[in-house]
Write a protein that holds these residues in place. Structure first.
Motif, short mmCIF file in Angstrom:
data_model
loop_
_atom_site.label_atom_id
_atom_site.label_comp_id
_atom_site.label_asym_id
_atom_site.label_seq_id
_atom_site.Cartn_x
_atom_site.Cartn_y
_atom_site.Cartn_z
N SER A 96 4.86 8.12 8.81
CA SER A 96 4.57 6.95 9.66
C SER A 96 3.28 7.12 10.46
N GLY A 97 2.33 7.88 9.94
CA GLY A 97 1.11 8.14 10.68
C GLY A 97 0.31 6.90 10.99
N TRP A 98 0.46 5.88 10.17
CA TRP A 98 -0.29 4.64 10.36
C TRP A 98 0.05 3.94 11.68
N ARG A 99 1.22 4.18 12.23
CA ARG A 99 1.64 3.45 13.43
C ARG A 99 0.73 3.72 14.62
N ALA A 100 0.08 4.86 14.64
CA ALA A 100 -0.86 5.19 15.72
C ALA A 100 -2.29 4.77 15.38
N ARG A 101 -2.47 4.07 14.25
CA ARG A 101 -3.81 3.70 13.79
C ARG A 101 -3.94 2.20 13.56
N ARG A 102 -3.14 1.41 14.25
CA ARG A 102 -3.10 -0.02 13.96
C ARG A 102 -4.38 -0.75 14.34
N GLU A 103 -5.00 -0.30 15.41
CA GLU A 103 -6.15 -1.05 15.93
C GLU A 103 -7.39 -0.86 15.08
N HIS A 104 -7.63 0.35 14.59
CA HIS A 104 -8.83 0.64 13.82
C HIS A 104 -8.46 1.52 12.62
N GLY A 105 -9.33 1.58 11.66
CA GLY A 105 -9.16 2.52 10.56
C GLY A 105 -8.45 1.97 9.34
N GLY A 106 -8.18 0.65 9.31
CA GLY A 106 -7.59 0.04 8.13
C GLY A 106 -8.59 0.04 6.97
N VAL A 107 -8.09 0.25 5.75
CA VAL A 107 -8.98 0.45 4.62
C VAL A 107 -8.72 -0.52 3.48
N VAL A 108 -9.80 -0.81 2.74
CA VAL A 108 -9.73 -1.39 1.40
C VAL A 108 -10.16 -0.29 0.44
N ILE A 109 -9.37 -0.06 -0.61
CA ILE A 109 -9.63 1.02 -1.56
C ILE A 109 -9.82 0.43 -2.96
N GLU A 110 -10.85 0.88 -3.66
CA GLU A 110 -11.05 0.53 -5.06
C GLU A 110 -10.16 1.43 -5.91
N VAL A 111 -9.24 0.84 -6.66
CA VAL A 111 -8.23 1.63 -7.36
C VAL A 111 -8.85 2.49 -8.45
N ALA A 112 -9.75 1.94 -9.25
CA ALA A 112 -10.28 2.66 -10.40
C ALA A 112 -10.98 3.96 -10.01
N THR A 113 -11.64 3.97 -8.86
CA THR A 113 -12.42 5.14 -8.44
C THR A 113 -11.82 5.88 -7.26
N GLY A 114 -10.90 5.24 -6.53
CA GLY A 114 -10.38 5.83 -5.30
C GLY A 114 -11.32 5.69 -4.12
N ILE A 165 -13.23 4.44 -0.88
CA ILE A 165 -12.94 3.64 0.30
C ILE A 165 -14.07 2.61 0.45
N VAL A 166 -13.75 1.35 0.24
CA VAL A 166 -14.76 0.29 0.34
C VAL A 166 -15.15 0.07 1.79
N THR A 167 -14.15 0.04 2.67
CA THR A 167 -14.40 -0.08 4.11
C THR A 167 -13.25 0.59 4.84
N ASP A 168 -13.55 1.16 6.01
CA ASP A 168 -12.51 1.76 6.85
C ASP A 168 -12.61 1.22 8.28
N GLU A 169 -13.02 -0.04 8.39
CA GLU A 169 -13.27 -0.63 9.71
C GLU A 169 -12.40 -1.84 9.99
N LEU A 170 -11.22 -1.89 9.39
CA LEU A 170 -10.35 -3.06 9.56
C LEU A 170 -9.15 -2.71 10.45
N SER A 171 -8.46 -3.76 10.89
CA SER A 171 -7.29 -3.60 11.73
C SER A 171 -6.07 -4.16 11.01
N MET A 172 -5.21 -3.28 10.52
CA MET A 172 -3.99 -3.66 9.81
C MET A 172 -4.27 -4.66 8.68
N PRO A 173 -5.16 -4.33 7.75
CA PRO A 173 -5.50 -5.28 6.69
C PRO A 173 -4.33 -5.51 5.73
N HIS A 174 -4.32 -6.70 5.12
CA HIS A 174 -3.32 -7.09 4.13
C HIS A 174 -3.97 -7.97 3.06
N SER A 175 -3.28 -8.09 1.96
CA SER A 175 -3.47 -9.14 0.95
C SER A 175 -4.88 -9.29 0.42
#
Length: 351
Positions: free
Chosen positions: A187-205, A207-217
């Motif tokens: 549950s490490g993400w619970r302390a990281r809700r405000e910053h550090g949300g990521v979009v990841i490219e699956v084929a390469t792994g 990190i496209v961006t790590d500057e989001l807040s609880m990203p979805h969809s």
């Protein structure tokens, strides 16, 4: 105004924007969305008399949702359901509904917290297994078959380490995922809700961006990557190469579930569970605008970022999850798994 009643959860009133029926008809689509809070699948369309239809069925902790032609997939508490449209071309159910989705199969996964769902090129479902921080598919013997996990996740464990949640598909393969953090502990993400949300490219792994807040969809449409920066209440576009974020529209609620259809984004919003979003920028933005959080659906024009139509739920239902557009369907319905109708509705192939 529509009113829905659940004997356990209480009453919920639904109001819609004046132009919603016309928008659905003009854009040749209907909608489906889920509420995991109350365990329901909603199908939204336009009846022959021009009024809005809300068809409501119970699926315990209904979350991930995927439309695949004449098929719907629904993730629930411990099963992945496959629903099929039983109607032949030109048929109507109850004189009004041009699709009737019937639960035909349930794959038992156990409680793995299925979030978003996609369809692989071979027709198998792929889903975000949030509890085990991976992408997975069904297995004939086991609860699931792991397909991929982020590079920063050291092992498969039922610990929801990074809150992997969203899935964008491209050409029958997973393209991008979202996660709330890059944590590799319980549950490490619970302390990281405000910053550090990521979009990841699956084929390469990557990190496209790590500057989001609880990203979805995340959604990839015509080469453009959209997502929900949920902790800020923003529908965004993300440059897949640079990770640069562009805000498109602010919506007053916690955003999860996104469909892109005909130049519009359709997104679900939820109210906070405890009256506020506490540390999230979303709370301050709502207060700055002198507003209140919504539970509902927003239709956003992608060209100028305006909310053009909406659905609002007030009462027992305060949280929604996933949403899909159902193109070319005017007014769909479904049968519930514990209803008299499903017991007495029997179809077979007749040559």
């Amino acid at each position: 105004m529509a009113s829905l009643s659940n004997p356990v959860q209480g009453d919920t009133s639904i109001t819609v924007s004046r132009g919603l029926a016309g928008w659905l008809e003009a854009n040749r689509t209907s909608l489906a969305f889920t509420s995991y809070q109350t365990g329901q699948l909603f199908l939204v369309g336009v009846l022959p008399n021009g009024s809005i239809s809300f068809n409501q069925q119970n699926f315990s902790r209904a979350m991930g949702l995927c439309g695949d032609g004449d098929r719907l997939w629904v993730g629930s508490l411990f099963q992945l359901w496959r629903l099929e449209d039983m109607l032949r071309e030109g048929e109507l159910a109850n004189g009004s509904f041009d699709a009737c989705f019937v639960p035909r199969e349930a794959h038992t996964t156990g409680d793995i917290d299925i979030h978003e769902i996609g369809i692989l090129a071979d027709g198998r479902p792929v889903f975000v297994n949030t509890k085990y921080s991976c992408l997975a598919t069904t297995d004939p013997v086991h609860s699931f078959r792991p397909l991929w996990r982020p590079d920063f996740i050291s092992k498969l464990a039922g610990e929801d380490r990074c809150h992997l949640n969203g899935l964008a598909m491209a050409d029958g393969a997973p393209a991008y995922v979202t996660a709330v953090s890059q944590t590799d502990v319980l549950s490490g993400w619970r302390a990281r809700r405000e910053h550090g949300g990521v979009v990841i490219e699956v084929a390469t792994g990557r990190i496209v961006t790590d500057e989001l807040s609880m990203p979805h969809s995340p959604r990839l449409v015509d080469g453009r990557l959209y997502a929900l920066d949920s902790g800020r209440g923003q529908l965004i576009a993300v440059d897949p190469e640079t990770g640069r974020r562009q805000d498109i529209a602010f919506c007053p609620g916690f955003l999860r579930g996104l469909a892109i259809h005909n130049g519009h984004a359709i997104v679900t919003a939820s109210k906070p569970r405890d009256g506020s979003f506490k540390e999230l920028a979303l709370q301050a933005e709502i207060e700055k605008r002198d507003g209140e959080a919504w539970c509902g659906v927003f239709v956003v024009n992608l060209r100028h970022g305006d909310i053009v139509e909406w659905i609002k739920l007030d009462g027992a239902i305060a949280e929604l999850f996933d949403l899909v557009a159902l193109p070319e369907l005017r007014c769909p319905m479904s049968l519930g798994i514990s209803t008299v109708e499903i017991q007495n509705t029997i179809t077979f192939e007749n040559s």
